[in-house]
Design an enzyme around this catalytic site. Structure first.
Site, PDB file in Angstrom:
ATOM      1  N   SER A  84      35.481  49.580  41.972  1.00  0.00           N
ATOM      2  CA  SER A  84      34.939  49.073  40.717  1.00  0.00           C
ATOM      3  C   SER A  84      33.928  47.947  40.993  1.00  0.00           C
ATOM      4  O   SER A  84      32.961  48.162  41.719  1.00  0.00           O
ATOM      5  CB  SER A  84      36.082  48.618  39.797  1.00  0.00           C
ATOM      6  OG  SER A  84      35.658  48.500  38.454  1.00  0.00           O
ATOM      7  N   HIS A 234      40.320  55.624  36.473  1.00  0.00           N
ATOM      8  CA  HIS A 234      39.594  54.566  37.183  1.00  0.00           C
ATOM      9  C   HIS A 234      40.456  53.901  38.252  1.00  0.00           C
ATOM     10  O   HIS A 234      39.945  53.438  39.272  1.00  0.00           O
ATOM     11  CB  HIS A 234      39.109  53.526  36.169  1.00  0.00           C
ATOM     12  CG  HIS A 234      38.204  52.492  36.748  1.00  0.00           C
ATOM     13  ND1 HIS A 234      37.037  52.805  37.418  1.00  0.00           N
ATOM     14  CD2 HIS A 234      38.293  51.126  36.768  1.00  0.00           C
ATOM     15  CE1 HIS A 234      36.439  51.695  37.819  1.00  0.00           C
ATOM     16  NE2 HIS A 234      37.189  50.665  37.436  1.00  0.00           N
TER      17      HIS A 234
END
Length: 253
Positions: A84, A234
């Site tokens: 991320s 994610h």
């Protein structure tokens, strides 16, 4: 000032870089298996974990922090893995200091600008901070109206600790992360390209890497491959750790 870090294992150097609101603990699930074959340096980014707080929060500065730590530890070159926001730091490092990169692994992020995704999370964190909670259970209850997902709340609560006055506080620098949020969601700040072997790993259920991001990825990272983890979003390394670790180790080998 140097970043806080932990090292385990021996062999070629690997550096792990966590995401927004996280800490080096979040990537232990990757660090431990890798340490069987590599020397793993797991870092806290500035304004996170046990690292220093700073009013400056951009990708050039965060990449320079990694360089400074590598120089201090005598690491001339390393495999870099980032998730991320940490993936953007890793990309920034590869684009501006390619001589320090062996192979690059980017977990579920693209070199693009993103819309605001964390508004409710920031509101929840501020709400907890204002209330001066007595324990994590109280903090969790305060966050529930803003954040429905238990897993997200549990992830954030890992950064709620007691200070020297025995009061709970967020280890990350919430004021700066809030103020610089648009800088964090911005693209990496470099027009160069990188020729290092690069692997993007996408969670199939995540919308952080999309087909329209292909050109942005290929234009900056010429030697790129992509792997998709099915049944993961994610937080792919937490949801499918064995699959993620196998893909990473096969790529590094």
């Amino acid at each position: 000032m140097l970043l806080n870090y932990k090292q385990i294992g021996t062999g070629e150097d690997v550096i792990l870089i966590h995401g927004l609101f996280g800490s080096l603990e979040n990537l232990n699930v990757i660090a431990k298996p890798l340490s069987e074959h590599y020397k793993v340096t797991n870092v806290d980014l500035r304004n996170h974990g046990g690292s220093f707080h700073s009013p400056q929060m951009n990708y050039e500065a965060m990449a320079d922090d990694i360089c400074s730590l590598m120089d201090s530890l005598g690491i001339k070159k390393a495999h870099i893995i980032g998730h991320s926001m940490g993936g953007k730091v890793a990309m920034q490092l590869a684009l501006t200091h390619s001589d320090k990169i062996n192979k690059l692994v980017v977990l579920d992020i693209a070199p693009v600008e993103y819309p605001a995704r964390h508004t409710k999370i920031i509101h929840a964190l501020k709400h907890v901070q204002e209330k001066q909670v007595n324990d994590r259970k109280q903090a969790d209850l305060l966050m529930q109206p803003f954040i429905e997902e238990l897993g997200v709340r549990q992830f954030l609560l890992k950064s709620l600790t007691k200070n020297e006055n025995n009061e709970y506080h967020w280890r990350f620098n919430l004021a700066v992360l809030d103020e610089k949020y648009r800088t964090i969601t911005a693209n990496v700040n470099e027009n160069n390209s990188c020729l290092c072997d690069t692997l993007f790993i996408k969670g199939n259920d995540s919308d952080y890497i999309l087909p329209e991001h292909k050109d942005a990825i290929i234009s900056r990272f010429k030697n790129t491959s992509v792997k998709i983890i099915h049944g993961a979003g994610h937080w792919l390394h937490a949801q499918k750790p064995q699959a993620v670790n196998k893909i990473i180790q096969d790529f590094l080998n």
